[in-house]
Design an enzyme around this catalytic site. Structure first.
Site, PDB file in Angstrom:
ATOM      1  N   HIS A  28       0.965  -1.545  -0.080  1.00  0.00           N
ATOM      2  CA  HIS A  28       0.381   0.027  -0.003  1.00  0.00           C
ATOM      3  C   HIS A  28       0.559   1.266  -0.358  1.00  0.00           C
ATOM      4  CE1 HIS A  28       0.357   2.050   4.263  1.00  0.00           C
ATOM      5  NE2 HIS A  28       0.817   0.770   4.314  1.00  0.00           N
ATOM      6  N   CYS A  29       0.579   2.129  -0.560  1.00  0.00           N
ATOM      7  CA  CYS A  29       0.786   3.752  -0.611  1.00  0.00           C
ATOM      8  C   CYS A  29       0.054   4.759   0.622  1.00  0.00           C
ATOM      9  CB  CYS A  29       1.357   3.907  -1.533  1.00  0.00           C
ATOM     10  SG  CYS A  29      -0.027   4.584  -2.750  1.00  0.00           S
ATOM     11  N   MET A  30       0.361   5.665   0.381  1.00  0.00           N
ATOM     12  CA  MET A  30      -0.638   6.788   1.014  1.00  0.00           C
ATOM     13  C   MET A  30      -1.842   6.539   1.118  1.00  0.00           C
ATOM     14  SD  MET A  30       1.191   8.628   2.502  1.00  0.00           S
ATOM     15  CE  MET A  30       0.237   9.923   3.259  1.00  0.00           C
ATOM     16  N   THR A  31      -2.524   6.332   0.009  1.00  0.00           N
ATOM     17  CA  THR A  31      -4.207   6.232  -0.532  1.00  0.00           C
ATOM     18  C   THR A  31      -4.118   5.052  -1.168  1.00  0.00           C
ATOM     19  OG1 THR A  31      -4.360   6.751  -2.393  1.00  0.00           O
ATOM     20  CG2 THR A  31      -4.113   8.836  -0.662  1.00  0.00           C
ATOM     21  N   ARG A  32      -3.476   4.070  -1.485  1.00  0.00           N
ATOM     22  CA  ARG A  32      -4.149   3.001  -1.789  1.00  0.00           C
ATOM     23  C   ARG A  32      -3.966   1.622  -2.011  1.00  0.00           C
ATOM     24  NH1 ARG A  32      -2.913   5.438  -8.632  1.00  0.00           N
ATOM     25  NH2 ARG A  32      -3.595   7.288  -8.390  1.00  0.00           N
TER      26      ARG A  32
END
Length: 552
Positions: A28-32
């Site tokens: 995962h990244c910041m939003t996804r």
């Protein structure tokens, strides 16, 4: 076991992406939530989009489910637990490749199977076209820096709060401690960059951190290169990235000839020694010159050509995001923060999100009959205001066509507003990367202090909102599947008139779309229904004259 909203979201997503057997990787990244999938044809996109927690979907190198900041960090571990538990309970199923899938569809197979195979092949070809060496490299660079963003945000907020206390003269005994807490990570960020670089490019992460640590070691002040004494931290994150990348290649080279019995001793030693010397006598000097040039160029760009630079940067950022090229800016942001204390580029680029919000509001006002789209906007708008733009991009402006361009116009106007004040000497910046929109306010800093910086940034947001709304309201064609306007989307008062409107595909048969007036003849078999006025259904077809009044 207690069920939480995040575990429920993970449990709802898993079967819709083909189950645990179809999941090859989870990140995962910041939003996804980023998933590696063996067979993407098993994904039920319609049901995924219907989940309340899902803000959008992106089919790229990984299958990305937009959940929003905070939520994604809590859903991902729950999702990983489910995948792990289901994988241990049942043997993994190796999904066939696209080519194998297409080959197994016999000529006598169903049309649905052939179409599914064809669609999977087209998606795979599209991903292959987009997987250019430049974009793949930029993605790898982003993978290095994205994990650092939470620490950058936390330290940036503390630094901003400490700056406010210093300006007000409050809590003088506490501000030194806060400065240490906020600056500790930035002082050693090169080590983290080196660690993640080696990990991303297939080296030993701890060796990447070791060679990058040379850059921040205080003892480099005793080393002279080209007649110039080095300074601790010279070259910053760019030097650390280059050093760790070189160390990874040296490590791999060593493993090609060092005997297995000596590998644990020789390989790490040569990796650190050779890379460390090259870093001291070459990379630090070169990277230091590059970082100085970046800082000078960014300052000159906004102070000299601020309006024009803001116009271009704010207007082109959304297309850069669509192409994945915005990832090239992450090292630049980090370099500016490390060098100047804040990045002057981020507030300008954040105006693209303001234009997107304004465009979405205009669509909401104009397409008052499209209840599905208005529902999407209502659910995505709060995230957009906080700087999470993917739901509005992929769910609203991009599918409509021209509203995406008018959103860019709003971003350009907001960027020009911020750039104008940079020309006047009031530079503003962000002490961290990641947040945007309203969420950027706690991270603002600038030459004039916090309050003037916040006022300029707020003015830019309002300008972006207003221009994005106005440009979309007056010039957005609201194209849907080829430029259908609001009058075509509106639900007719008599459903028998559907053949004269751009009705969705599931409400119009191929015959209706191929020859709109042909259905007059097939009404004859309805003669037994004479009491129901057989000619009445023809009435809605008559008012073709008012067609010219279908304006936005």
């Amino acid at each position: 076991m207690r069920t939480t909203p995040h575990s429920a979201t993970a449990a709802a997503i898993l079967p819709l992406v083909g189950g645990a057997a179809n999941v090859t990787s989870v990140a995962h990244c910041m939003t996804r939530l980023r998933l590696g999938l063996a067979d993407r044809s098993l994904v039920d996109e319609g049901s995924l989009r219907a989940l309340p927690a899902v803000l959008g979907l992106v089919d790229d190198d990984t299958y990305q489910i937009v959940l929003g900041p905070g939520t994604v960090a809590k859903v991902t571990p729950e999702f990983e637990k489910l995948v792990a538990s289901e994988t241990t309970e049942a043997p993994a199923i190796v999904a066939p490749t696209t080519a194998e899938t297409a080959a197994t569809v016999e000529p006598g197979g169903t049309e649905a199977a052939r179409l599914a195979a064809r669609g999977a092949a087209l998606k795979a070809a599209q991903r292959q076209r987009h997987a250019t060496p430049v974009r793949l490299f930029l993605r790898r660079i982003a993978n290095i820096f994205v994990p650092l963003i939470p620490a950058l945000i936390g330290c940036g907020v503390i630094a901003g709060g400490n700056g406010l206390l210093l300006n007000l003269g409050w809590l003088p005994s506490l501000t030194p401690a806060l400065a240490a807490v906020a600056s500790g990570f930035m002082a050693l960020i090169a080590v983290f960059v080196g660690h993640h670089t080696a990990k991303e490019f297939g080296g030993t992460p701890i060796l990447g951190g070791a060679v990058a640590a040379v850059i921040v070691y205080a003892g480099v002040a005793k080393v002279t290169v080209f007649g110039t004494t080095l300074t601790p931290g010279q070259g910053g994150v760019l030097g650390a990235l280059a050093a760790a990348l070189l160390g990874t290649y040296v490590e791999k080279w060593c493993r090609t000839w060092v005997p297995d019995t000596l590998d644990v001793l020789v390989t790490p030693t040569l990796t650190v020694l050779l890379t460390g010397l090259v870093t001291l006598y070459g990379l630090m000097y070169a990277a230091g010159a590059a970082t100085s040039a970046i800082g000078t160029a960014a300052t000159w760009l906004l102070s000299t050509t601020g309006v024009f630079a803001g116009l271009i940067l704010g207007g082109l950022f959304l297309p850069l995001v669509m192409l994945g090229l915005h990832q090239a800016l992450i090292p630049l942001h980090t370099t500016l923060i490390e060098q100047q204390g804040y990045t002057v580029l981020l507030p300008v680029l954040a105006m693209a999100g303001a234009g997107q919000v304004g465009a979405a509001l205009a669509v909401y006002v104009r397409l008052r009959h499209d209840h599905s789209l208005r529902t999407t906007i209502r659910s995505a708008l709060p995230a957009g205001l906080l700087g999470v733009g993917e739901p509005l991009i992929y769910g609203v402006s991009l599918p409509l066509g021209r509203p995406f361009l008018t959103a860019c116009a709003g971003g350009a106007a907001g960027g020009a507003f911020v750039g104008l004040f940079s020309m006047l000497g009031d530079r503003i910046g962000s002490t961290a990367i990641g947040p945007s929109g309203w969420a950027l306010f706690p991270l603002l800093a600038g030459s004039g202090g916090l309050l003037p910086s916040a006022a300029i940034y707020a003015g830019g947001l309002l300008t972006g909102y207003a221009v994005g709304f106005g440009a979309t309201y007056f010039f957005g064609s609201f194209g849907v599947a080829g430029g259908v306007c609001e009058a075509d989307i509106a639900v007719p008062t008599d459903t028998s008139a559907a053949t004269d409107t751009a009705a969705p595909a599931d409400t119009a048969t191929p015959t209706d779309t191929a020859a709109p007036h042909a259905p007059h003849a097939p009404h004859a078999p309805h003669a037994p229904h004479a009491p129901h006025a057989p000619h009445a259904p023809h009435a809605p077809h008559a008012p073709h004259a008012p067609e010219g009044n279908r304006t936005l």
